[in-house]
Design an enzyme around this catalytic site. Sequence first.
Site, PDB file in Angstrom:
ATOM      1  N   HIS A 192      15.029  34.690  -3.288  1.00 23.54           N
ATOM      2  CA  HIS A 192      15.365  34.240  -4.645  1.00 23.54           C
ATOM      3  C   HIS A 192      16.790  33.696  -4.761  1.00 23.54           C
ATOM      4  O   HIS A 192      17.017  32.595  -5.227  1.00 23.54           O
ATOM      5  CB  HIS A 192      15.198  35.379  -5.644  1.00 23.54           C
ATOM      6  CG  HIS A 192      13.848  36.022  -5.606  1.00 23.54           C
ATOM      7  ND1 HIS A 192      12.708  35.309  -5.381  1.00 23.54           N
ATOM      8  CD2 HIS A 192      13.457  37.315  -5.760  1.00 23.54           C
ATOM      9  CE1 HIS A 192      11.664  36.131  -5.410  1.00 23.54           C
ATOM     10  NE2 HIS A 192      12.098  37.353  -5.634  1.00 23.54           N
TER      11      HIS A 192
ATOM     12  N   LYS B  34      19.799  46.978  -7.270  1.00 19.23           N
ATOM     13  CA  LYS B  34      18.989  47.823  -8.139  1.00 19.23           C
ATOM     14  C   LYS B  34      19.959  48.681  -8.967  1.00 19.23           C
ATOM     15  O   LYS B  34      21.107  48.882  -8.576  1.00 19.23           O
ATOM     16  CB  LYS B  34      18.153  48.787  -7.284  1.00 19.23           C
ATOM     17  CG  LYS B  34      17.171  48.089  -6.377  1.00 19.23           C
ATOM     18  CD  LYS B  34      15.898  47.859  -7.120  1.00 19.23           C
ATOM     19  CE  LYS B  34      14.854  47.198  -6.273  1.00 19.23           C
ATOM     20  NZ  LYS B  34      13.819  46.568  -7.108  1.00 19.23           N
TER      21      LYS B  34
ATOM     22  N   GLU C 145      19.147  44.194 -11.285  1.00 18.20           N
ATOM     23  CA  GLU C 145      17.998  44.847 -11.901  1.00 18.20           C
ATOM     24  C   GLU C 145      18.436  46.203 -12.392  1.00 18.20           C
ATOM     25  O   GLU C 145      19.279  46.850 -11.765  1.00 18.20           O
ATOM     26  CB  GLU C 145      16.885  45.044 -10.870  1.00 18.20           C
ATOM     27  CG  GLU C 145      16.261  43.747 -10.408  1.00 18.20           C
ATOM     28  CD  GLU C 145      15.138  44.004  -9.428  1.00 18.20           C
ATOM     29  OE1 GLU C 145      14.176  44.693  -9.806  1.00 18.20           O
ATOM     30  OE2 GLU C 145      15.247  43.553  -8.285  1.00 18.20           O
TER      31      GLU C 145
ATOM     32  N   LYS D 267       5.296  36.321  -1.422  1.00 19.19           N
ATOM     33  CA  LYS D 267       6.426  36.858  -0.670  1.00 19.19           C
ATOM     34  C   LYS D 267       6.081  38.281  -0.214  1.00 19.19           C
ATOM     35  O   LYS D 267       5.229  38.897  -0.852  1.00 19.19           O
ATOM     36  CB  LYS D 267       7.672  36.860  -1.535  1.00 19.19           C
ATOM     37  CG  LYS D 267       7.689  37.970  -2.594  1.00 19.19           C
ATOM     38  CD  LYS D 267       9.068  38.242  -3.082  1.00 19.19           C
ATOM     39  CE  LYS D 267       9.169  39.646  -3.636  1.00 19.19           C
ATOM     40  NZ  LYS D 267      10.416  40.041  -4.171  1.00 19.19           N
TER      41      LYS D 267
HETATM   42  N1  LIG Z   1       3.290  43.328  -7.860  1.00 20.28           N
HETATM   43  C1  LIG Z   1       4.200  42.433  -8.117  1.00 20.28           C
HETATM   44  O1  LIG Z   1       4.679  42.330  -9.228  1.00 20.28           O
HETATM   45  C2  LIG Z   1       4.638  41.458  -7.046  1.00 20.28           C
HETATM   46  C3  LIG Z   1       5.691  40.606  -7.302  1.00 20.28           C
HETATM   47  C4  LIG Z   1       6.037  39.656  -6.350  1.00 20.28           C
HETATM   48  C5  LIG Z   1       5.344  39.594  -5.179  1.00 20.28           C
HETATM   49  N2  LIG Z   1       4.349  40.438  -4.903  1.00 20.28           N
HETATM   50  C6  LIG Z   1       3.623  40.308  -3.639  1.00 20.28           C
HETATM   51  O2  LIG Z   1       2.274  40.036  -3.931  1.00 20.28           O
HETATM   52  C7  LIG Z   1       1.426  40.639  -2.983  1.00 20.28           C
HETATM   53  C8  LIG Z   1       0.421  41.512  -3.666  1.00 20.28           C
HETATM   54  O3  LIG Z   1       1.048  42.472  -4.460  1.00 20.28           O
HETATM   55  P1  LIG Z   1       0.272  43.608  -5.228  1.00 20.28           P
HETATM   56  O4  LIG Z   1       1.305  44.442  -5.855  1.00 20.28           O
HETATM   57  O5  LIG Z   1      -0.798  43.030  -6.062  1.00 20.28           O
HETATM   58  O6  LIG Z   1      -0.405  44.415  -4.036  1.00 20.28           O
HETATM   59  P2  LIG Z   1      -1.289  45.694  -4.101  1.00 20.28           P
HETATM   60  O7  LIG Z   1      -1.314  46.230  -5.494  1.00 20.28           O
HETATM   61  O8  LIG Z   1      -0.859  46.550  -3.013  1.00 20.28           O
HETATM   62  O9  LIG Z   1      -2.747  45.105  -3.803  1.00 20.28           O
HETATM   63  C9  LIG Z   1      -3.190  44.828  -2.531  1.00 20.28           C
HETATM   64  C10 LIG Z   1      -4.582  44.237  -2.601  1.00 20.28           C
HETATM   65  O10 LIG Z   1      -5.046  43.961  -1.299  1.00 20.28           O
HETATM   66  C11 LIG Z   1      -6.339  44.501  -1.135  1.00 20.28           C
HETATM   67  N3  LIG Z   1      -6.520  44.940   0.236  1.00 20.28           N
HETATM   68  C12 LIG Z   1      -5.628  45.578   1.026  1.00 20.28           C
HETATM   69  N4  LIG Z   1      -6.168  45.732   2.263  1.00 20.28           N
HETATM   70  C13 LIG Z   1      -7.394  45.168   2.239  1.00 20.28           C
HETATM   71  C14 LIG Z   1      -8.404  44.968   3.201  1.00 20.28           C
HETATM   72  N5  LIG Z   1      -8.291  45.390   4.451  1.00 20.28           N
HETATM   73  N6  LIG Z   1      -9.503  44.315   2.819  1.00 20.28           N
HETATM   74  C15 LIG Z   1      -9.670  43.871   1.567  1.00 20.28           C
HETATM   75  N7  LIG Z   1      -8.739  44.027   0.603  1.00 20.28           N
HETATM   76  C16 LIG Z   1      -7.613  44.661   0.953  1.00 20.28           C
HETATM   77  C17 LIG Z   1      -6.414  45.662  -2.075  1.00 20.28           C
HETATM   78  O11 LIG Z   1      -7.787  45.844  -2.355  1.00 20.28           O
HETATM   79  P3  LIG Z   1      -8.386  47.297  -2.648  1.00 20.28           P
HETATM   80  O12 LIG Z   1      -7.482  47.899  -3.648  1.00 20.28           O
HETATM   81  O13 LIG Z   1      -9.736  46.981  -3.157  1.00 20.28           O
HETATM   82  O14 LIG Z   1      -8.353  48.032  -1.369  1.00 20.28           O
HETATM   83  C18 LIG Z   1      -5.612  45.120  -3.260  1.00 20.28           C
HETATM   84  O15 LIG Z   1      -6.471  44.278  -4.019  1.00 20.28           O
HETATM   85  C19 LIG Z   1       2.345  41.345  -2.012  1.00 20.28           C
HETATM   86  O16 LIG Z   1       2.565  40.488  -0.939  1.00 20.28           O
HETATM   87  C20 LIG Z   1       3.613  41.552  -2.801  1.00 20.28           C
HETATM   88  O17 LIG Z   1       4.737  41.590  -1.970  1.00 20.28           O
HETATM   89  C21 LIG Z   1       3.978  41.373  -5.832  1.00 20.28           C
END
Ligand SMILES: NC(=O)c1ccc[n+]([C@@H]2O[C@H](COP(=O)([O-])OP(=O)(O)OC[C@H]3O[C@@H](n4cnc5c(N)ncnc54)[C@H](OP(=O)(O)O)[C@@H]3O)[C@@H](O)[C@H]2O)c1
Lengths: 386, 506
Positions: free
Chosen positions: B257, B357, B233, B165
């Site tokens: 959700h 929130k 939350e 998402k």
């Molecule tokens: N975090 C949560 O708990 C959560 C919950 C529900 C949904 N989500 C969804 O899940 C997704 C990911 O969340 P996240 O929190 O893990 O994201 P994040 O911490 O921002 O991580 C983004 C990832 O993408 C990589 N990236 C970004 N631009 C890039 C590029 N041009 N080339 C290669 N790699 C690139 C980054 O790699 P580098 O760091 O190596 O640049 C990093 O591994 C999102 O869509 C978010 O909405 C997250």
Amino acid sequence: MSAVQNGGQSAGAITYAGGQNIDLANVEHELAGLWRQAGEAAAEAGQRSVTRACLWNLVVYQPPPEQRYGRPSAPRLLDDVTAAVPSRLLRLELRPEAEAPSGGKAVSAWVNTKCNISPAGGHQICTEEIGIAGFGRKGQAHFPALVRALLVPDLPVALVWLDSAPHKGRLLRDLLRLSDRILVDTQPSAEGATLIEVDELVRETHAQFVDLGWMRLTPVRYMVASLFDAPGRPEQLKHLEGIRIDTTPSGRNSGFLLLGWLLSRLGKLELSAEDAAGREAEFRWKIRQENGSFPIEFHVREGEGGLDGLLCLDVAAGGEHFVLRQVDALHVALDSPDHGGKKLALHGWDDPELVVAGLGGPGLDALYPEALNIAARLIGAEAWNR
Amino acid sequence: MNPLRDGLIKERVPAPQVMVIFGASGDLTRRKLLPALYTLARERQLPSPFSVVGFARRPKSDEDFRGEMREGCDRFARRRPVDETLWSSFAECVFYQQGSFDDAAAYAALKTRMEEIDAKLGIPANRLYYLSTPPSAYPTIIDNLGAAGLVSRAYEPFTRIIVEKPFGRDLESAQVLNRQVKQVFREAQIFRIDHYLGKETVQNMLVFRFGNGIFEPLWNNRYVDHVQITGAEAIGVEGRGAYYEEAGILRDMVQNHLFQVMSLVGMEPPISMDSNSVRDEKVKFLRSLRHIPDGKVDEYVVRAQYASGHVLGESVPGYKEEPGVDPQSTTETYVALKLLVDNWRWANVPFFLRSSKRMPKRVTEIAIHFRQAPHQLFGNGTGKGPVPNVLSIRIQPNEGIALHFGSKIPGPTTDIAPVNMEFLYGTSFGNEPPEAYERLILDAMLGDSTLFTRDDEVEASWTFITRIHQAWAEQKKKQIPVFEAGSWGPSEADELLGEGMHWRRP
Ligand SMILES: NC(=O)c1ccc[n+]([C@@H]2O[C@H](COP(=O)([O-])OP(=O)(O)OC[C@H]3O[C@@H](n4cnc5c(N)ncnc54)[C@H](OP(=O)(O)O)[C@@H]3O)[C@@H](O)[C@H]2O)c1
């Protein structure tokens, strides 16, 4: 009554022990007292409530020591199980007549409650245990009626018969009549005859048989199946040239069940036993398939078998070998034209996990009766035609 | 057909496959995805053989990546402590591939890497891609996967993709994204994840309603007065103020959700439990939501922001004081909706949804409020009369179901007191329910899309939500109501409910 913290069981468990030798008519009353005690103790400790949860009636039979398999006993195993599956445990212990308490009573009873802190937020989930010792034959005769009286209504009943081979006596039959499911373990039995008896029981009773010995084979069955996934391989199963299976002495029954399963998948077969004398093999059979006949050899030797005691299965078919080999306690290798010795991790389930899974699923695995029946026939060296 | 596979299939063990996580250095991978995979391995539910390849921009070795993931598992896996032996064999199949999402050469390198893994482990080229990246990267990755020949539309070996998402930010962008992804993948290959659907209680909704004979006959406008769904939350925007300014809670929680949960509560019985039958009914329900009449959005939707206050023992700043937030912001951190359903079952039964929130605590629950008994015999005039019957289904935390009803207070009067009949997962079944991500990843590995959102579902919910956003945009409000952090929301929300009704205190 007394509370014992971590009384020799799983970490975090508290046992509230009731009286020994209680009046059998007073069991429910004694238990209610223990629940109150557990509730008060939780309140004093500032914990959340004690929950009297129950999913199963578990009737556990413990034979006298000389008949036991010599593994950790079922009640100990169940301490881990009931932390995940809250239950009422009816523990039936058969003791020698000479140990009977004075006063001529053939049975005595005790109760206790074991509480575990719930992972989901501070509740104590408790399992109640009612122990009944029967002294000699006379004592044993009381078991079925007592079980009938002490079952929690509306909940399924599982007979846990893990400490010894299930012999078809009166007690087992009576208890089976009260049970929806029975958990047995045919693997530790050194006797092939155990599989023959279980085979008869499976066909005679309505209770669903969950055999831990069969469940241990699950990952192996998947791996053996994977040897024949590639295109054309299933066809080769129609042209078998031989099967050899090697097990450790304690893995014999696993070997029979695995063979039973394999043969049950191969369609129409005829079997006759062959003399194994003069060969290394312990058993030898000849199987006639539609396209010819092939031998099966069963070898028993020492070695590092995994939890199930299997060492090797070698299927020769269509001019090639398809082999699953135990490498060490945690790995097997697949040798075949498609797998070339690929080593795979084999994570067997430990016994409490098997029991939890055995209580959780639908019960009887549809493949089991057929595999068991063929295993029994192999052991009985009974010629057959299917 | 391999006769040895007969009867084994039902054990739900997926076929051997390579899973590639795009965005593998991100938070989600460390906190949720790898811990879920490890737990699946622990529970012997992973395919064998199996491999997972992390793909992200920063350079790092396989060993570095394994180390970070191990740390993630140590902290976040459901089955802890991590089993050393199991970890070492699991980690052997974990790899890292460095590359930028827009670099075609990186996909060629990924392809070679996967082919090597296939050959080494004996995997028949099955692929599961997981987009755990900023949503802006989805189209680039999807296009590059297609262009590099990394997607097969065949059934075997299979290629599947899980999309995190948010799926779009309004109807139009969701439609565009659906078109983009469907240029490369068939719909059956696309798994749009909504982790709420992986929660045990949400799935239990179907069992509760359709697996029991006694509830469904009451599940309609004859017996139900109204339905309240709360997604609260305690946390604020947690340093993601800039992101939140663009999102708002209606997008972040309600469109996905809460609408998913609501459609499971409201849908008709499916003809079977296969993925399309269940989703057909959910879409039908979403399509029967009555659109909010033009100019009347405030009568149906209340939005607000949290001001400073106290939550769970901490003094917290207001939304507008959070870093990255425009001090003039009108982005909602609280929303309450009154929804009417134009179908036979739910005519005149409002569904009230709220999400926010900085509420007093974290809780998600559904409450079915039943009508009063038609004739009141007890407690006339004493104020100790009948208690409304409420069935509350707690999704998190302490998953469970409680029925709230009136019982006679012991003694010589017929005074009535409210009592609860309660079923709690954690205490009825001793073992913890699996994490949502465990269930969902396993389902995607198996190709079962029942718990994933279909294209038409996403578009149906965006159709409804986008109209609200448009109505708000037209209002051009300079400010929206505020409420004290740590309270249950603004007083305006009470007015959405009818006479004599109030929001539950969950
Ligand atoms: N975090 C949560 O708990 C959560 C919950 C529900 C949904 N989500 C969804 O899940 C997704 C990911 O969340 P996240 O929190 O893990 O994201 P994040 O911490 O921002 O991580 C983004 C990832 O993408 C990589 N990236 C970004 N631009 C890039 C590029 N041009 N080339 C290669 N790699 C690139 C980054 O790699 P580098 O760091 O190596 O640049 C990093 O591994 C999102 O869509 C978010 O909405 C997250």
